[in-house]
Design an enzyme around this catalytic site. Structure first.
Site, PDB file in Angstrom:
ATOM      1  N   ASP A   1      10.932  61.330  94.139  1.00  0.00           N
ATOM      2  CA  ASP A   1      10.263  62.575  93.754  1.00  0.00           C
ATOM      3  C   ASP A   1      10.990  63.853  94.173  1.00  0.00           C
ATOM      4  O   ASP A   1      10.412  64.941  94.119  1.00  0.00           O
ATOM      5  CB  ASP A   1       8.837  62.597  94.313  1.00  0.00           C
TER       6      ASP A   1
ATOM      7  N   ASP B   1       7.128  59.052  85.190  1.00  0.00           N
ATOM      8  CA  ASP B   1       7.225  60.342  85.885  1.00  0.00           C
ATOM      9  C   ASP B   1       8.657  60.652  86.323  1.00  0.00           C
ATOM     10  O   ASP B   1       9.054  61.803  86.487  1.00  0.00           O
ATOM     11  CB  ASP B   1       6.343  60.354  87.143  1.00  0.00           C
TER      12      ASP B   1
ATOM     13  N   ARG C   1      -1.119  62.052  81.714  1.00  0.00           N
ATOM     14  CA  ARG C   1      -0.050  62.799  82.390  1.00  0.00           C
ATOM     15  C   ARG C   1       1.303  62.118  82.184  1.00  0.00           C
ATOM     16  O   ARG C   1       2.323  62.779  82.077  1.00  0.00           O
ATOM     17  CB  ARG C   1      -0.358  63.012  83.866  1.00  0.00           C
TER      18      ARG C   1
ATOM     19  N   TRP D   1       4.686  63.886  81.122  1.00  0.00           N
ATOM     20  CA  TRP D   1       5.965  63.814  81.864  1.00  0.00           C
ATOM     21  C   TRP D   1       7.096  63.392  80.927  1.00  0.00           C
ATOM     22  O   TRP D   1       8.206  63.938  80.966  1.00  0.00           O
ATOM     23  CB  TRP D   1       5.874  62.807  82.996  1.00  0.00           C
TER      24      TRP D   1
HETATM   25  N1  GLY Z   1       3.862  61.449  89.904  1.00  0.00           N
HETATM   26  C1  GLY Z   1       2.534  61.111  90.138  1.00  0.00           C
HETATM   27  C2  GLY Z   1       1.547  61.737  89.219  1.00  0.00           C
HETATM   28  O1  GLY Z   1       1.849  62.273  88.186  1.00  0.00           O
HETATM   29  O2  GLY Z   1       0.388  61.669  89.555  1.00  0.00           O
END
Ligand code: GLY
Length: 388
Positions: free
Chosen positions: A109, A169, A240, A244
């Site tokens: 991350d 992600d 989400r 992403w």
């Molecule tokens: N990367 C974790 C989320 O989008 O919750």
């Protein structure tokens, strides 16, 4: 006749754009006031604003949490808009608060954690102290790339005994590595990003252009399993995650100019915008298979920002991408998504969902919803100024 009609439609679309209800100045004034409260409530630079707990109290996290860079990043966006020195100072403080994560090789991350605060800070101020921190962070991130598998490892393990999980992600980290490739001259950062994106495109996506959340890779890059973590089910489309992917492949096109990424980003955009469960306000439910349940304003904000960029690359749906992004931002700029001043634990947006199946962060503010919303407003403002 057909030509005249389509010209009229294009003109109408431009007029509609000119009449957008988003008052960017007003929204940034609100953001600054709301975040003044957030800064006052956060004197300790080791407690990063994240969300709201189930009992209504603020949920803060440490610098090694994947979201630690978003608050600093949002402060830079406020500074970018208003240029007031106190925001530069606050942004710098909350950026440096993440500094030690440059050495963190235990997470993928670092794109979020390092590039959102330091990257924006460096872009806006050229502060020389930021660059070596970012380059070390990019090096740390790149240690998680295995050339045999051709992907960056997201987590160190995943239930079921898997030891090389990659989540959609992860596409969001590549922008950081492209920056590092340019700034350091080390082409390796570029190459591994392209390899990761190519394998993700090949393995992570379904024929309808929606993405799985988690892919579990074997030692030679073979796909062992396609799984869910934050969505509703292995075969559902977590909102989400789709956002992403949309953002990630739009960046891939920006950085490489390879048409296949542009085509893929457009396919994802079309999956999102044509989805029968997308509500009229275009802020998705937390999973595309769960209409009527909680929304995820963060997914809307990420998608809006990405769609604005995608709209600048032309194509038959460019206008739709722009118009739908504006609808998303318009709706985020008012109730029920926009909070009242001084409420919502000082976050700007309400109604995001972090991890519903994990019973965590359901229908709450999330720091990254605010970040991508502010980014979307800036992109919208820049596009409108360019048109004028
Ligand atoms: N990367 C974790 C989320 O989008 O919750």
């Amino acid at each position: 006749m057909k030509k005249v009609l389509s010209l009229c439609l294009v003109l109408l679309a431009f007029v509609a754009q000119g009449q957008s209800k988003i008052d960017v100045k007003k929204e940034f004034e609100f953001a600054a006031k709301q975040y003044e409260g957030m800064l006052a409530a956060h004197p300790d630079l080791t407690k990063f604003p994240q969300s709201t707990n189930a009992d209504g109290t603020p949920r803060d996290m440490k610098s090694d949490w994947w979201c630690s860079g978003f608050f600093g990043g949002s402060l830079w966006y406020i500074y970018e808009y208003n240029k007031a020195p106190q925001w530069k100072e606050a942004a710098h403080k909350w950026t440096m608060a993440v500094e030690k994560e440059q050495y963190n090789t235990g997470t993928h991350d670092l794109g979020f954690m390092i590039y959102c605060p330091f990257g924006n800070g460096y872009r806006l101020t050229k502060n020389k102290a930021y660059k070596p921190i970012m380059l070390t962070g990019a090096k740390s991130l790149s240690t998680r790339f295995d050339p045999k598998r051709g992907v960056i490892k997201s987590w160190n393990s995943f239930k079921g005994g898997y030891d090389y999980p990659v989540i959609i992600d992860n596409m969001m980290n590549l922008e950081f590595l492209f920056w590092a490739a340019r700034e350091s001259g080390n082409k390796e950062f570029y190459n591994l990003s392209v390899t990761h994106a190519d394998n993700t495109l090949k393995n992570h996506y379904r024929p309808d252009h929606s993405a799985y959340h988690v892919l579990c890779y074997g030692p030679n890059g073979e796909v062992l399993a396609k799984k869910n973590h934050q969505g509703a089910a292995d075969e559902s489309a977590w909102s989400r995650g789709q956002a992403w992917g949309l953002y990630g492949y739009t960046v891939m096109y920006r950085e490489t100019k390879d048409q296949k990424y542009l085509e893929h980003a457009r396919n994802i955009a079309d999956f999102i915008l044509n989805n029968p469960t997308l509500p009229a306000d275009k802020i998705p439910y937390w999973d595309y298979s769960k209409p009527g349940e909680e929304r995820d304003a963060s997914a809307g904000a990420i998608a809006a920002s990405a769609l604005l960029e995608l709209s600048t690359y032309g194509g038959k749906n460019a206008k739709k991408y722009y118009n739908d992004a504006v609808i998303m931002l318009e709706n985020l700029s008012k109730a029920p998504y926009k909070a009242e001043l001084g409420k919502n634990n000082h976050f700007i947006l309400q109604h995001s969902t972090g991890h519903k199946l994990g019973k965590s962060e359901i229908d709450v503010p999330l720091v990254y919803a605010d970040y991508y919303y502010l980014e979307g407003l800036l992109r919208y403002d820049a596009l409108n100024k360019r048109k004028k």
